[in-house]
Design an enzyme around this catalytic site. Structure first.
Site, PDB file in Angstrom:
ATOM      1  N   GLU A   1       0.855  -1.192   0.000  1.00 24.62           N
ATOM      2  CA  GLU A   1       0.000   0.000   0.000  1.00 24.62           C
ATOM      3  C   GLU A   1       0.892   1.244   0.000  1.00 24.62           C
ATOM      4  O   GLU A   1       2.094   1.141   0.290  1.00 24.62           O
ATOM      5  CB  GLU A   1      -0.922   0.023   1.223  1.00 24.62           C
ATOM      6  CG  GLU A   1      -0.202   0.063   2.554  1.00 24.62           C
ATOM      7  CD  GLU A   1      -1.089   0.573   3.704  1.00 24.62           C
ATOM      8  OE1 GLU A   1      -1.519   1.737   3.628  1.00 24.62           O
ATOM      9  OE2 GLU A   1      -1.319  -0.184   4.654  1.00 24.62           O
TER      10      GLU A   1
ATOM     11  N   LYS B   1      -4.625  -1.858  13.458  1.00 24.56           N
ATOM     12  CA  LYS B   1      -4.147  -0.616  14.074  1.00 24.56           C
ATOM     13  C   LYS B   1      -4.198  -0.726  15.585  1.00 24.56           C
ATOM     14  O   LYS B   1      -5.091  -1.366  16.128  1.00 24.56           O
ATOM     15  CB  LYS B   1      -5.060   0.548  13.665  1.00 24.56           C
ATOM     16  CG  LYS B   1      -4.877   1.006  12.249  1.00 24.56           C
ATOM     17  CD  LYS B   1      -5.498   2.383  12.108  1.00 24.56           C
ATOM     18  CE  LYS B   1      -6.286   2.474  10.827  1.00 24.56           C
ATOM     19  NZ  LYS B   1      -6.641   3.850  10.479  1.00 24.56           N
TER      20      LYS B   1
HETATM   21  N1  PSU Z   1      -2.349   1.228  10.409  1.00 27.31           N
HETATM   22  C1  PSU Z   1      -1.690   2.237  11.033  1.00 27.31           C
HETATM   23  N2  PSU Z   1      -1.761   3.484  10.465  1.00 27.31           N
HETATM   24  C2  PSU Z   1      -2.462   3.720   9.306  1.00 27.31           C
HETATM   25  C3  PSU Z   1      -3.139   2.637   8.654  1.00 27.31           C
HETATM   26  C4  PSU Z   1      -3.061   1.421   9.267  1.00 27.31           C
HETATM   27  O1  PSU Z   1      -1.055   2.029  12.078  1.00 27.31           O
HETATM   28  O2  PSU Z   1      -2.509   4.863   8.840  1.00 27.31           O
HETATM   29  C5  PSU Z   1      -3.921   2.909   7.388  1.00 27.31           C
HETATM   30  C6  PSU Z   1      -3.889   1.722   6.399  1.00 27.31           C
HETATM   31  O3  PSU Z   1      -3.670   2.254   5.117  1.00 27.31           O
HETATM   32  C7  PSU Z   1      -5.291   1.147   6.515  1.00 27.31           C
HETATM   33  C8  PSU Z   1      -6.097   2.374   6.798  1.00 27.31           C
HETATM   34  O4  PSU Z   1      -5.730   0.514   5.340  1.00 27.31           O
HETATM   35  O5  PSU Z   1      -5.289   3.095   7.725  1.00 27.31           O
HETATM   36  C9  PSU Z   1      -7.470   2.082   7.355  1.00 27.31           C
HETATM   37  O6  PSU Z   1      -8.162   3.279   7.491  1.00 27.31           O
HETATM   38  P1  PSU Z   1      -9.686   3.310   7.986  1.00 27.31           P
HETATM   39  O7  PSU Z   1      -9.659   2.894   9.427  1.00 27.31           O
HETATM   40  O8  PSU Z   1     -10.083   4.728   7.793  1.00 27.31           O
HETATM   41  O9  PSU Z   1     -10.426   2.355   7.120  1.00 27.31           O
END
Ligand code: PSU
Ligand code: MN
Length: 300
Positions: A23, A157
């Site tokens: 990504e 996360k």
């Molecule tokens: N994990 C982290 N920091 C991030 C992400 C994941 O520690 O910024 C990013 C990844 O790109 C993941 C996205 O796909 O956040 C998911 O975002 P959301 O919760 O808005 O779907």
């Protein structure tokens, strides 16, 4: 969706050689501070090649959806970005976004069109704490379940509701595998105290089980290397405080991640960033091993 593939990635996919998609959000300013983001990118690319696979960075550049960037384009994904989840890709094309940083969901959608079977990231999105009120469930989970791709991560996360995230993955039929480990990792730490569905001990096992599936994706969770993990209790405290601060001051949606990550960085005296780099590199290495085994199966 039209995806422009680099020559190297197109040739590798055509010949069923190992390819690992990456990504671009983690390498942009949305994911890691500079210059750690450049180091993370460099280490991930190097370890994938050293393991015998071709890296394929996904991104939207100048309104074109891409799989595999040229070396002189790498700099472009290290800067300011529009976050592009899967649902945003069409708009990113229509509005010719200069740089749309792909999340897990967007990367999987792009990798699927490109014919890539393995994807590496740091942490996936998941079910947020308080989702019973806010409804905040990352589109990452749906994409992991839908596309026929192995996603390699160090858990979700750091500040999500991990038990609910695992339940959701079970509901949508995603096998959650633990790499030489029985526990769902918690990103900065090796275990959340929650069990994975199945432990696996080799890349061949992952590749065989993925290719033997009836449909959809596989989630391979890889714990952060022991030497790099952080202290769970200290983390719990910071995360609780940071989330309370967000609720009180009205930081919501996409603002939450960067805020909480910055707080974790301060509270761990900067140790969270090297930990993040170490786990990203480690995931890329395991993903490349899995890609090598999948290519063995696909070449018959
Ligand atoms: N994990 C982290 N920091 C991030 C992400 C994941 O520690 O910024 C990013 C990844 O790109 C993941 C996205 O796909 O956040 C998911 O975002 P959301 O919760 O808005 O779907
Ligand atoms: Mn969300």
């Amino acid at each position: 969706m039209k995806v422009l593939m680099s020559d190297e990635v197109r040739d590798a996919v055509r010949d069923h050689r190992p390819v690992v998609a990456l990504e671009s959000t983690i390498f942009s300013h949305l994911g890691l501070p500079s210059p750690a983001n450049a180091e993370a990118l460099d280490r991930c690319l190097k370890v994938i090649r050293a393991t015998g696979a071709v890296p394929a960075i996904t991104a939207v550049l100048d309104g074109t959806v891409r799989a595999g960037l040229e070396p002189d384009e790498h700099e472009r994904i290290l800067g300011a970005a529009h976050k592009a989840a899967e649902r945003d890709l069409g708009v990113a094309v229509a509005q010719r976004w200069a740089f749309g940083a792909t999340t897990v969901s967007a990367s999987l959608a792009i990798a699927a069109v490109a014919g890539i079977s393995v994807f590496a990231t740091g942490g996936i999105g998941g079910v947020h704490r308080g989702s019973e009120v806010t409804g905040d469930v990352s589109a990452d989970l749906d994409a992991i379940g839908r596309y026929d791709i192995v996603t390699v991560c160090a858990g979700a996360k750091a500040f999500l509701d991990l038990a609910r995230t695992l339940e959701h993955l079970e509901t949508i039929g995603v096998p959650v595998l633990g790499w030489c480990h029985d526990w769902f990792p918690a990103f900065y730490t090796r275990t959340s105290g929650l069990r994975v569905a199945h432990r696996v001990d080799s890349a061949a096992e992952v590749a065989t089980s993925h290719r033997a599936r009836s449909r959809g994706g596989t989630l391979l969770t890889v714990p952060i290397p022991e030497a790099d993990q952080l202290d769970q209790q200290a983390l719990d405290q910071v995360v609780d405080q940071a989330l309370r601060h967000c609720a009180q001051t009205g930081i919501t949606g996409p603002g939450v991640t960067p805020f909480v990550l910055a707080r974790i960085g301060e509270a761990t005296a900067g140790r969270s960033v090297p930990a993040n780099l170490a786990l990203a590199e480690n995931n890329a290495a395991v993903a490349a091993q899995v890609a090598v085994e999948i290519s063995r199966i696909d070449r018959g």
